[in-house]
Write a protein that holds these residues in place. Structure first.
Motif, PDB file in Angstrom:
ATOM      1  N   PRO A 191     -12.657 -17.076  -7.330  1.00 28.49           N
ATOM      2  CA  PRO A 191     -12.582 -16.530  -5.974  1.00 28.49           C
ATOM      3  C   PRO A 191     -12.045 -15.110  -5.960  1.00 28.49           C
ATOM      4  CG  PRO A 191     -11.568 -18.694  -6.078  1.00 28.49           C
ATOM      5  CD  PRO A 191     -11.872 -18.287  -7.486  1.00 28.49           C
ATOM      6  N   VAL A 192     -12.457 -14.372  -4.946  1.00 25.76           N
ATOM      7  CA  VAL A 192     -11.971 -13.018  -4.729  1.00 25.76           C
ATOM      8  C   VAL A 192     -10.582 -13.122  -4.119  1.00 25.76           C
ATOM      9  CG1 VAL A 192     -12.391 -10.882  -3.448  1.00 25.76           C
ATOM     10  CG2 VAL A 192     -14.309 -12.179  -4.364  1.00 25.76           C
ATOM     11  N   PRO A 193      -9.620 -12.324  -4.577  1.00 28.68           N
ATOM     12  CA  PRO A 193      -8.272 -12.422  -4.012  1.00 28.68           C
ATOM     13  C   PRO A 193      -8.250 -12.042  -2.538  1.00 28.68           C
ATOM     14  CG  PRO A 193      -8.421 -10.573  -5.533  1.00 28.68           C
ATOM     15  CD  PRO A 193      -9.722 -11.304  -5.599  1.00 28.68           C
ATOM     16  N   GLU A 194      -7.203 -12.470  -1.865  1.00 26.90           N
ATOM     17  CA  GLU A 194      -7.001 -12.100  -0.467  1.00 26.90           C
ATOM     18  C   GLU A 194      -7.018 -10.581  -0.343  1.00 26.90           C
ATOM     19  OE1 GLU A 194      -6.657 -13.800   2.293  1.00 26.90           O
ATOM     20  OE2 GLU A 194      -6.509 -15.825   1.495  1.00 26.90           O
ATOM     21  N   PRO A 195      -7.431 -10.032   0.808  1.00 26.99           N
ATOM     22  CA  PRO A 195      -7.465  -8.576   0.973  1.00 26.99           C
ATOM     23  C   PRO A 195      -6.125  -7.910   0.695  1.00 26.99           C
ATOM     24  CG  PRO A 195      -8.618  -9.636   2.782  1.00 26.99           C
ATOM     25  CD  PRO A 195      -7.991 -10.732   1.958  1.00 26.99           C
ATOM     26  N   THR A 196      -5.028  -8.564   1.034  1.00 26.75           N
ATOM     27  CA  THR A 196      -3.716  -7.945   0.787  1.00 26.75           C
ATOM     28  C   THR A 196      -3.469  -7.779  -0.705  1.00 26.75           C
ATOM     29  OG1 THR A 196      -2.698 -10.122   0.925  1.00 26.75           O
ATOM     30  CG2 THR A 196      -2.660  -8.774   2.915  1.00 26.75           C
ATOM     31  N   VAL A 197      -3.950  -8.748  -1.511  1.00 21.47           N
ATOM     32  CA  VAL A 197      -3.803  -8.639  -2.961  1.00 21.47           C
ATOM     33  C   VAL A 197      -4.725  -7.541  -3.490  1.00 21.47           C
ATOM     34  CG1 VAL A 197      -4.081  -9.857  -5.144  1.00 21.47           C
ATOM     35  CG2 VAL A 197      -3.110 -11.034  -3.182  1.00 21.47           C
ATOM     36  N   ALA A 198      -5.937  -7.485  -2.962  1.00 23.19           N
ATOM     37  CA  ALA A 198      -6.885  -6.474  -3.402  1.00 23.19           C
ATOM     38  C   ALA A 198      -6.388  -5.061  -3.075  1.00 23.19           C
ATOM     39  CB  ALA A 198      -8.253  -6.708  -2.753  1.00 23.19           C
ATOM     40  N   LEU A 199      -5.620  -4.917  -2.013  1.00 17.94           N
ATOM     41  CA  LEU A 199      -5.089  -3.602  -1.640  1.00 17.94           C
ATOM     42  C   LEU A 199      -3.926  -3.179  -2.519  1.00 17.94           C
ATOM     43  CD1 LEU A 199      -5.257  -3.819   2.244  1.00 17.94           C
ATOM     44  CD2 LEU A 199      -6.738  -2.520   0.712  1.00 17.94           C
ATOM     45  N   MET A 200      -3.369  -4.083  -3.299  1.00 21.82           N
ATOM     46  CA  MET A 200      -2.245  -3.728  -4.172  1.00 21.82           C
ATOM     47  C   MET A 200      -2.668  -2.725  -5.253  1.00 21.82           C
ATOM     48  SD  MET A 200      -0.384  -7.337  -4.713  1.00 21.82           S
ATOM     49  CE  MET A 200       1.259  -7.474  -4.090  1.00 21.82           C
ATOM     50  N   LEU A 201      -3.897  -2.823  -5.740  1.00 21.61           N
ATOM     51  CA  LEU A 201      -4.358  -1.894  -6.778  1.00 21.61           C
ATOM     52  C   LEU A 201      -4.358  -0.458  -6.271  1.00 21.61           C
ATOM     53  CD1 LEU A 201      -5.549  -1.245  -9.573  1.00 21.61           C
ATOM     54  CD2 LEU A 201      -7.801  -1.736  -8.600  1.00 21.61           C
ATOM     55  N   PRO A 202      -5.042  -0.135  -5.154  1.00 18.65           N
ATOM     56  CA  PRO A 202      -4.991   1.254  -4.704  1.00 18.65           C
ATOM     57  C   PRO A 202      -3.581   1.704  -4.306  1.00 18.65           C
ATOM     58  CG  PRO A 202      -6.324  -0.080  -3.198  1.00 18.65           C
ATOM     59  CD  PRO A 202      -5.936  -0.942  -4.354  1.00 18.65           C
ATOM     60  N   ALA A 203      -2.779   0.779  -3.763  1.00 19.82           N
ATOM     61  CA  ALA A 203      -1.409   1.148  -3.406  1.00 19.82           C
ATOM     62  C   ALA A 203      -0.608   1.493  -4.659  1.00 19.82           C
ATOM     63  CB  ALA A 203      -0.734   0.010  -2.636  1.00 19.82           C
ATOM     64  N   GLY A 204      -0.772   0.704  -5.712  1.00 23.48           N
ATOM     65  CA  GLY A 204      -0.083   0.989  -6.972  1.00 23.48           C
ATOM     66  C   GLY A 204      -0.528   2.313  -7.573  1.00 23.48           C
ATOM     67  N   LEU A 205      -1.835   2.566  -7.519  1.00 26.13           N
ATOM     68  CA  LEU A 205      -2.343   3.845  -8.035  1.00 26.13           C
ATOM     69  C   LEU A 205      -1.791   5.019  -7.230  1.00 26.13           C
ATOM     70  CD1 LEU A 205      -6.041   2.849  -8.759  1.00 26.13           C
ATOM     71  CD2 LEU A 205      -4.265   3.348 -10.436  1.00 26.13           C
ATOM     72  N   ALA A 206      -1.705   4.849  -5.917  1.00 25.10           N
ATOM     73  CA  ALA A 206      -1.162   5.921  -5.079  1.00 25.10           C
ATOM     74  C   ALA A 206       0.310   6.181  -5.426  1.00 25.10           C
ATOM     75  CB  ALA A 206      -1.305   5.550  -3.604  1.00 25.10           C
ATOM     76  N   LEU A 207       1.080   5.110  -5.657  1.00 26.78           N
ATOM     77  CA  LEU A 207       2.488   5.291  -6.040  1.00 26.78           C
ATOM     78  C   LEU A 207       2.613   6.004  -7.381  1.00 26.78           C
ATOM     79  CD1 LEU A 207       4.109   1.931  -4.909  1.00 26.78           C
ATOM     80  CD2 LEU A 207       4.559   4.212  -4.006  1.00 26.78           C
ATOM     81  N   MET A 208       1.731   5.654  -8.322  1.00 26.04           N
ATOM     82  CA  MET A 208       1.760   6.335  -9.621  1.00 26.04           C
ATOM     83  C   MET A 208       1.449   7.818  -9.460  1.00 26.04           C
ATOM     84  SD  MET A 208      -0.062   3.424 -12.040  1.00 26.04           S
ATOM     85  CE  MET A 208      -0.749   4.652 -13.087  1.00 26.04           C
ATOM     86  N   TYR A 209       0.500   8.131  -8.612  1.00 32.90           N
ATOM     87  CA  TYR A 209       0.144   9.528  -8.367  1.00 32.90           C
ATOM     88  C   TYR A 209       1.316  10.276  -7.741  1.00 32.90           C
ATOM     89  CZ  TYR A 209      -2.114  13.623  -6.397  1.00 32.90           C
ATOM     90  OH  TYR A 209      -2.437  14.906  -6.058  1.00 32.90           O
ATOM     91  N   LEU A 210       1.944   9.679  -6.738  1.00 35.38           N
ATOM     92  CA  LEU A 210       3.069  10.337  -6.083  1.00 35.38           C
ATOM     93  C   LEU A 210       4.230  10.546  -7.055  1.00 35.38           C
ATOM     94  CD1 LEU A 210       3.044   8.539  -2.625  1.00 35.38           C
ATOM     95  CD2 LEU A 210       2.383  10.898  -3.117  1.00 35.38           C
ATOM     96  N   ALA A 211       4.487   9.578  -7.920  1.00 34.79           N
ATOM     97  CA  ALA A 211       5.556   9.721  -8.906  1.00 34.79           C
ATOM     98  C   ALA A 211       5.250  10.859  -9.866  1.00 34.79           C
ATOM     99  CB  ALA A 211       5.740   8.414  -9.674  1.00 34.79           C
TER     100      ALA A 211
END
Length: 193
Positions: free
Chosen positions: A164-184
């Protein structure tokens, strides 16, 4: 770094559009309670497969979005609401009363078959996901009849492939994590400059 973020964004966009493509799912339920004896059998399996396309992009595949469906060894084709017919036997009638599969992994349906030959044999089945599996039949000439029913239990397991495809909130964790890495990284560059 911007190139890496662009590639990641394209990857996430590609993953999110996968829902619109026809996909084949194979599923198995394992472990049922024999209704006649009340005994749980962990080895008893039941399964099937279906091909569907989430054409309206609502995250749920319903009956009119299926192009192929098999359940418990019976092939239901074509799948259209209210239609009858099986291509496994000219004596058999099949009906899918309802069907839904949420792309997060919840499968629900009710499918039944019934028929008789030109002699005296009859048979039927009823698969109600989450409730029971029923197989039966008889011989009118001999006056014999048989029926086997297996019920779901809290120990019944469900597997489906592809996963199954993860819940949308889980799927949004990847771009959020990438954005945090970029900001850091940007912050680190500013402090070192």
């Amino acid at each position: 770094m911007k190139k890496n973020l662009l590639c990641a964004a394209l990857l996430v966009a590609g993953i999110s559009t996968v829902h619109a493509q026809p996909t084949t799912w194979d599923f198995t339920y394992r472990g049922f309670v024999d209704a006649a004896t009340g005994v749980f059998d962990s080895r008893r399996e039941f399964g099937g497969s279906f091909v569907g396309e989430d054409s309206n992009q609502d995250g749920v595949i319903v009956l009119d979005e299926l192009s192929y469906f098999s359940s418990g060894g019976y092939l239901f084709f074509p799948v259209t609401p209210g239609s009858y017919g099986c291509n496994t036997s000219s004596y058999l009638r099949c009906e899918v009363k309802n069907f839904s599969y949420t792309l997060t992994g919840k499968l629900q349906y009710e499918a039944r078959t019934y028929g008789y030959d030109e002699g005296s044999m009859s048979w039927y089945s009823n698969d109600v996901i989450g409730s029971h599996l029923l197989r039966g039949g008889g011989d009118f000439m001999r006056g014999t009849r048989w029926e086997n029913r297996y019920n779901w239990s809290d120990q019944t397991t469900f597997t489906i492939s592809p996963a199954p495809v993860p819940e949308p909130t889980v799927a949004l964790m990847l771009p959020a994590g990438l954005a945090l890495m970029y900001l850091a990284r940007v912050r680190r560059r500013k402090t070192s400059a």
